[in-house]
Scaffold this active site. Sequence first.
Site, PDB file in Angstrom:
ATOM      1  N   ASP A 230      -5.576   2.224  -4.012  1.00  0.00           N
ATOM      2  CA  ASP A 230      -6.531   2.046  -3.329  1.00  0.00           C
ATOM      3  C   ASP A 230      -6.985   3.082  -2.282  1.00  0.00           C
ATOM      4  OD1 ASP A 230      -4.755   1.498  -1.266  1.00  0.00           O
ATOM      5  OD2 ASP A 230      -5.628  -0.536  -0.559  1.00  0.00           O
TER       6      ASP A 230
ATOM      7  N   SER B  57       0.807  -1.220   0.015  1.00  0.00           N
ATOM      8  CA  SER B  57      -0.107   0.165   0.140  1.00  0.00           C
ATOM      9  C   SER B  57       0.956   1.401  -0.014  1.00  0.00           C
ATOM     10  CB  SER B  57      -0.996  -0.136   1.073  1.00  0.00           C
ATOM     11  OG  SER B  57      -1.804   0.966   1.001  1.00  0.00           O
TER      12      SER B  57
ATOM     13  N   ASP C 156      -1.816   6.283  -4.168  1.00  0.00           N
ATOM     14  CA  ASP C 156      -0.904   5.343  -3.521  1.00  0.00           C
ATOM     15  C   ASP C 156      -0.531   4.325  -4.705  1.00  0.00           C
ATOM     16  OD1 ASP C 156      -2.838   3.654  -3.306  1.00  0.00           O
ATOM     17  OD2 ASP C 156      -2.370   3.446  -1.067  1.00  0.00           O
TER      18      ASP C 156
ATOM     19  N   ASP D 133      -0.789   1.066  -4.754  1.00  0.00           N
ATOM     20  CA  ASP D 133      -1.560   0.239  -5.412  1.00  0.00           C
ATOM     21  C   ASP D 133      -2.941   0.693  -5.846  1.00  0.00           C
ATOM     22  OD1 ASP D 133      -2.196   0.444  -2.528  1.00  0.00           O
ATOM     23  OD2 ASP D 133      -3.328  -1.469  -2.681  1.00  0.00           O
TER      24      ASP D 133
END
Length: 573
Positions: free
Chosen positions: A308, A151, A304, A306
Site C-alpha cells: 500500500d 504494513s 512495502d 502489503d
Amino acid sequence: MPSLLETATAKAQHWLDSNIDESSKEQVKKLLSNPDKKELIDSFYKELEFGTGGLRGIMGVGANCMNQYTVGSATQGLANYLKKSFPSKQIQVAIAYDSRNNSKYFAQVTANVFSANGILVHLFSDLRPTPLLSFAIRHLKCDSGVVITASHNPKEYNGYKAYWSDGAQLVPPHDKNVIAEVSAITSFEQIKFKADPSKIKAVSSEVEEAYYKEVITRIPRKESIQNQKNITLVYSSLHGAGITMVPECLKRLGFENVNIVQEQKVPDGNFPTIQSPNPEEKSAMQLALAKAKELNADLVMATDPDTDRVGFAIKDNNNDFFLLNGNQGFSLMMWFILKNLREKKGSYIAKTIVTTELVDDMARNFGVECYNTLTGFKYIAELMGELDGKKKFIAAGEESYGYMVGDFVRDKDAVSACAFFAAMAAAAKDDGHTFYEWLLQMYVENGFYKEALINLVRKGADGEQQIKDMMEKFRNDPPQTLAGEKIVRLLDYKTSLEKDLSSGKTKPIALPKSDVLQFYTDQGSKISVRPSGTEPKIKFYVSVKSKLASKSDFERVNAELDSRVVAIGNALN
C-alpha cells in the site's frame, strides 16, 4: 490498583485455565516461570486492542500479541457486528494476506471463524496487495473485508485490518461498534473456530483483471508511454506481495524495460536483505539504488510488504540518485495531474493534515478544491463516500508514502502508484525533461516546501506512558518559540480548538477529535505532533517553506531550509 505484573500474571493464569492448545500453554508457563518478568508483562499487561483500524502487535502467545486467539476474538466480534448490521441477508467478506510470517495462517483462522458464523468468505488463495482487497470488496459486493498485514512494521509484527462494504477501513460508527463487540468476548469458548468449508471460496482471477483495467483507464498521456516504452525502471518488492502485481501492471501499460531486484523478489516474512521493510528508510532501498546506478535507470520504485506504500528515487543533475520523501512524491504527482486535468470544475483532491501544504497551494493555483482529513486513508475514503455523486474525486495522498489515483480503490495503493509514476517518467522524458527538473519547476511555480519526520521510539508499557506524558506536556505547557521562530497558532485536535496566540481568539476545528497538536510559527513553519496509531512511537512532522526565485537558486535555499528543519528538530528534543 494492581500492578502491571499482578495484572499480567492474572491474565496469563486465565489463559492457562482456558481451552487453549497445549503448545500455547507451555509458552505461557515458560513466561510465568522466567525470573525476568518483562516479556510476561509486555505479553499480558493489556488486551491487544482492536483499534479503529484493527489489530497490530508482536507475534507470540499472550493477550497483547498477535496469535490465533486474538485474531479469532477480533473476527468473532466483527462477525457478531456484521450479523446485527445485516440480519436478513447472506453476509459476504473478502480476505487477503501479505508475505509476513503467519499471515496465511491468520488469514485461514479468520476465514474459519467467519465461515463458522455462516458468513460467505472470498479468500485469496495466495498473497496479494492490500489495495486489491479494497477493490475486491466493492467488486464482489461484499459487506466487509480483512487483510492480514502489519504494513511496514518490523518482522516481529503482524496485524489485522478490517474494512467495510465501501472498501475502506472502518470509520465511525462501525469502528466503535466492532470494538464494543470484540470487547464483549470474555472467553475463547465464545469464538467459533470450527470452519464450514462450504462457506469458503477462492477469489477468481477475474477480480485482478478488473483491477488492471481500472488502473489503465486512469493513466494519462499513454502516447508518451508508447514513445518511451524502453525507459529503464527498477522495482523491488522488498520480499512482499508487490511482486505478484506491480511488474504485471507495468507490463500491461506497455513498459518493456522493468528490472526487478532479484535478491528481494521472493516473498519472505523474515525480510533477509533489509533491517526494516519500510521504503521510507534509505537502508531498505540500497539494493534497488545500486541496481539503478548500474543501469542508469530513469526511476526507482520499492513497495512495502502489503504494497500500500511505495518509495521512489530519481536522479539529480549530477546523475546521482536520491529518495523522494512522501511529500515530494505526492506533490509531484499532484502537479502532473493538475497540469493535465481538463475538467477542473467540480473536481477535488484530498490529503491529510500532516501532509505538505504545498499541495493546498497548488490546488488553489489550479482552481481545484483540496480537502484535508485526519491522518489515515480511511478518513480520505470516508470523505469520498460523503462526496460521491456530488463532486469528482481526482487523487489523494499522505506524507507516509501513500498515494491513490481514481476512486476504484478506497485505500492507499502502491500498485497503481507505481504505474502512475512510471507514466510520469515517460511523459517527462517525452517532453525532454527529467523528474528532477520537474521538481524544481514545481517549487519555482508554487513555493519551496521542505519537510522532515522525526520519530521517537518508546517500546513496551513504560514507553506507552512516556508517550502519553510527552503529549500532555506539549498540550498543557506548549512552547512559545521553536528555534527562534515564534509560535503564533496552536491547533489541538483533541479539544477541536484552534487558538490564535497573538489575539487569544479561538475557533472550532471541523474534524473528528484526535490526539494531534499543530504549531504554526511566524515564519510559516508547521510542526505537527501525534502518537503513532500502529507503532510505539511519537511522531514530529516538521515543515518549513521559502520562495524559490529560480532553479539555479535551489541549492542555496535547500541548505537554508535544511538548517531550519534541523534547528526545529533539536528544539523539540
